[in-house]
Design a protein around this motif. Structure first.
Motif, PDB file in Angstrom:
ATOM      1  N   HIS A  98     -88.682  -8.662 -15.802  1.00 19.65           N
ATOM      2  CA  HIS A  98     -89.524  -7.742 -15.025  1.00 19.65           C
ATOM      3  C   HIS A  98     -89.340  -8.088 -13.559  1.00 19.65           C
ATOM      4  O   HIS A  98     -90.066  -8.914 -12.999  1.00 19.65           O
ATOM      5  CB  HIS A  98     -90.990  -7.880 -15.457  1.00 19.65           C
ATOM      6  N   HIS A 102     -87.873  -6.174  -9.823  1.00 22.03           N
ATOM      7  CA  HIS A 102     -87.510  -4.839  -9.326  1.00 22.03           C
ATOM      8  C   HIS A 102     -86.601  -4.880  -8.112  1.00 22.03           C
ATOM      9  O   HIS A 102     -86.587  -5.847  -7.345  1.00 22.03           O
ATOM     10  CB  HIS A 102     -88.777  -4.094  -8.917  1.00 22.03           C
ATOM     11  N   ILE A 110     -96.365   3.865  -1.714  1.00 25.57           N
ATOM     12  CA  ILE A 110     -95.861   4.491  -2.943  1.00 25.57           C
ATOM     13  C   ILE A 110     -96.940   4.970  -3.902  1.00 25.57           C
ATOM     14  O   ILE A 110     -96.712   5.889  -4.674  1.00 25.57           O
ATOM     15  CB  ILE A 110     -94.938   3.521  -3.737  1.00 25.57           C
ATOM     16  N   LEU A 111     -98.111   4.340  -3.894  1.00 26.02           N
ATOM     17  CA  LEU A 111     -99.092   4.668  -4.927  1.00 26.02           C
ATOM     18  C   LEU A 111     -99.816   5.966  -4.587  1.00 26.02           C
ATOM     19  O   LEU A 111     -99.976   6.293  -3.405  1.00 26.02           O
ATOM     20  CB  LEU A 111    -100.091   3.520  -5.092  1.00 26.02           C
ATOM     21  N   ARG A 119     -97.751  -1.545   1.716  1.00 28.94           N
ATOM     22  CA  ARG A 119     -97.412  -2.967   1.796  1.00 28.94           C
ATOM     23  C   ARG A 119     -96.181  -3.135   2.671  1.00 28.94           C
ATOM     24  O   ARG A 119     -95.404  -2.181   2.803  1.00 28.94           O
ATOM     25  CB  ARG A 119     -97.147  -3.539   0.393  1.00 28.94           C
ATOM     26  N   ASN A 160     -91.321   1.446  -9.298  1.00 30.63           N
ATOM     27  CA  ASN A 160     -92.040   2.703  -9.271  1.00 30.63           C
ATOM     28  C   ASN A 160     -92.004   3.312  -7.864  1.00 30.63           C
ATOM     29  O   ASN A 160     -91.944   2.548  -6.899  1.00 30.63           O
ATOM     30  CB  ASN A 160     -93.490   2.480  -9.735  1.00 30.63           C
ATOM     31  N   HIS A 202     -93.561   1.131 -17.717  1.00 26.12           N
ATOM     32  CA  HIS A 202     -94.191   0.499 -16.542  1.00 26.12           C
ATOM     33  C   HIS A 202     -95.175   1.482 -15.907  1.00 26.12           C
ATOM     34  O   HIS A 202     -94.888   2.670 -15.808  1.00 26.12           O
ATOM     35  CB  HIS A 202     -93.089   0.137 -15.541  1.00 26.12           C
ATOM     36  N   LEU A 211    -104.384  -2.126  -9.040  1.00 21.09           N
ATOM     37  CA  LEU A 211    -103.310  -2.956  -9.606  1.00 21.09           C
ATOM     38  C   LEU A 211    -103.789  -3.796 -10.789  1.00 21.09           C
ATOM     39  O   LEU A 211    -103.102  -3.922 -11.801  1.00 21.09           O
ATOM     40  CB  LEU A 211    -102.706  -3.867  -8.535  1.00 21.09           C
ATOM     41  N   PHE A 224    -103.374  -0.129 -13.323  1.00 20.14           N
ATOM     42  CA  PHE A 224    -102.020  -0.231 -13.899  1.00 20.14           C
ATOM     43  C   PHE A 224    -102.081  -0.520 -15.410  1.00 20.14           C
ATOM     44  O   PHE A 224    -101.534   0.238 -16.204  1.00 20.14           O
ATOM     45  CB  PHE A 224    -101.232  -1.325 -13.171  1.00 20.14           C
ATOM     46  N   ASP A 244     -92.227  -9.756 -11.762  1.00 22.02           N
ATOM     47  CA  ASP A 244     -92.656  -8.624 -10.929  1.00 22.02           C
ATOM     48  C   ASP A 244     -92.163  -8.742  -9.485  1.00 22.02           C
ATOM     49  O   ASP A 244     -92.634  -8.017  -8.605  1.00 22.02           O
ATOM     50  CB  ASP A 244     -94.184  -8.450 -10.940  1.00 22.02           C
ATOM     51  N   PHE A 269     -92.793  -7.678  -5.703  1.00 23.36           N
ATOM     52  CA  PHE A 269     -94.222  -7.439  -5.469  1.00 23.36           C
ATOM     53  C   PHE A 269     -94.967  -8.774  -5.565  1.00 23.36           C
ATOM     54  O   PHE A 269     -94.458  -9.737  -6.108  1.00 23.36           O
ATOM     55  CB  PHE A 269     -94.760  -6.434  -6.495  1.00 23.36           C
ATOM     56  N   PHE A 270     -96.162  -8.805  -5.086  1.00 23.74           N
ATOM     57  CA  PHE A 270     -97.017 -10.001  -5.076  1.00 23.74           C
ATOM     58  C   PHE A 270     -96.363 -11.198  -4.375  1.00 23.74           C
ATOM     59  O   PHE A 270     -96.257 -12.290  -4.938  1.00 23.74           O
ATOM     60  CB  PHE A 270     -97.441 -10.377  -6.501  1.00 23.74           C
TER      61      PHE A 270
HETATM   62  O1  5CU Z   1     -98.162  -4.019  -5.462  1.00 30.08           O
HETATM   63  C1  5CU Z   1     -97.869  -2.944  -5.999  1.00 30.08           C
HETATM   64  O2  5CU Z   1     -98.227  -1.851  -5.627  1.00 30.08           O
HETATM   65  C2  5CU Z   1     -97.016  -2.998  -7.198  1.00 30.08           C
HETATM   66  C3  5CU Z   1     -96.256  -1.850  -7.563  1.00 30.08           C
HETATM   67  O3  5CU Z   1     -96.338  -0.804  -6.985  1.00 30.08           O
HETATM   68  N1  5CU Z   1     -95.414  -1.950  -8.593  1.00 30.08           N
HETATM   69  C4  5CU Z   1     -95.287  -3.084  -9.281  1.00 30.08           C
HETATM   70  O4  5CU Z   1     -94.476  -3.158 -10.190  1.00 30.08           O
HETATM   71  N2  5CU Z   1     -96.038  -4.140  -8.937  1.00 30.08           N
HETATM   72  C5  5CU Z   1     -96.882  -4.111  -7.923  1.00 30.08           C
END
Ligand code: 5CU
Length: 370
Positions: A18, A20, A53-54, A69, A99, A197, A220, A224, A322, A325-326
């Protein structure tokens, strides 16, 4: 079990399933846009580009998330991915487009073209790092079913692709859309594993009037995983897994709440008079969990991790990070988000099981040569 800054046994091969990236053509697409999803700089923010993106993430009503972010080369530069892997003792990564994939590309030809460009970029990039990188491919979701099926078939000719990544909306009507069944059929027939996902979360009014003070925590942490749980439960109710016993779905974030709620979902099905009257085919969620479902280990605690490993058969839980991210907030070189997941695995499981989750399960499931 010990908690450490790396797997206890240095012989343990760590595989991250996992993780990206946004390949350069996709970054350029995001930079060309002015509505979510997009990448842009803000005149009053010298720190650089922001990734928005969200859904609703740029709403002035929610200043705590309204600029998404920070985004930098960790999202598109493969050298940074390899450096991150080296720093965290990760031997092999199975990359996926992050995403919102191609969900927002409504034009059929543009969606197909971008899917091919992104997937070919992953193929070429993985070839340059043979044994260290593999990838899940993306599908042109807003193209017709035939175009999606054609891309799934084309992927079979690529050497480094090990499945597809997908969000929860399918072509727009969800993964239980009867019109989407033909896509599931092609994925099952071609033995293509789907990495499911989340992206859309829950309707933001559920987060309440104080949400503007809570940053990304509610969408999140809860939006999610609950989104994923609903999507997979809809597939179960629609009979997708009964129709396609060979379908394999790898669910992000340890399956959301599915491992914990499987019994309740089963009970609600059995007590539902509408399903009974309608002659709904019997559904056995435990059977689906043991036959069709794989879970990542991105759950950040030994409690959740143990639940995940108890919900599916041995060999079906796979380590992930992940990344990117994070990121660390304070500029540490190691990513606490990675370490927390490694620690949960080492604390929650016996050493041999921990090593399986950290690497062997992925190597076997995805036929990786590390
Ligand atoms: O932090 C985030 O928004 C995300 C996201 O958009 N996609 C993901 O896979 N992890 C965190």
């Amino acid at each position: 079990m010990a908690s450490s800054d790396q797997p206890a046994d240095p012989q343990c091969l760590v595989v991250d399933i996992h993780t990206h990236m946004y390949p350069p053509p996709y970054i350029n697409l995001l930079k060309s846009r002015t509505t979510v999803p997009y990448i842009r700089a803000f005149a009053d923010d010298p720190a650089g580009l922001r990734l928005v993106i969200l859904p609703g993430e740029d709403s002035p009503a929610n200043p705590s998330t309204s600029r998404g972010r920070p985004v930098g080369p960790e999202y598109w530069d493969v050298a940074q991915k390899i450096a991150f892997m080296d720093r965290h003792h990760i031997r092999t990564s199975v990359l996926s487009l992050a995403n919102p994939w191609l969900d927002f590309v409504d034009d059929e030809a543009a969606a197909v073209e971008m899917a091919v460009r992104v997937n070919d970029w992953f193929e070429e990039t993985c070839a340059r790092y043979a044994g260290r990188l593999y990838a899940f491919a993306v599908l042109p979701m807003k193209a017709g079913v035939a175009a999606i099926q054609a891309e799934i078939q084309r992927l079979k000719g690529l050497q480094w692709i090990r499945g597809v990544v997908m969000g929860t909306t399918g072509r727009g009507d969800g993964l239980d859309d009867p019109g989407f069944l033909r896509v599931w059929q092609t994925l099952a027939e071609t033995s293509t594993i789907t990495f499911l996902h989340p992206h859309y979360g829950l309707p933001s009014d559920l987060y309440g009037l104080q949400n503007a003070n809570y940053g990304h925590v509610l969408p999140l942490a809860l939006g999610f995983p609950l989104e994923t749980t609903i999507a997979i439960t809809r597939m179960i109710l629609a009979g997708v897994f009964s129709d396609l016993p060979d379908l394999k779905v790898l669910i992000a974030h340890s399956g959301g709440a599915l491992p914990f709620l499987a019994g309740r979902i089963q009970s609600c099905i059995e007590h539902d008079s509408h399903l009974k009257k309608a002659g709904h085919k019997p559904i056995n969620i435990l059977e689906i969990l043991s036959r069709n479902i794989y879970l990542d280990a991105v759950i950040y605690s030994d409690i959740g991790l143990r639940t995940a490993t108890q919900a599916v058969p041995q060999g079906r839980v796979l380590f992930g990070t992940d990344h990117p991210f994070f990121p660390p907030l304070e500029g540490e070189s190691k990513w606490p988000s990675v370490q927390t997941n490694v620690d949960a695995i080492l604390k929650g499981l016996e050493t041999s099981d921990a090593h399986r989750v950290l690497g062997t399960n992925a190597i076997e499931l995805l036929n990786l040569t590390t």
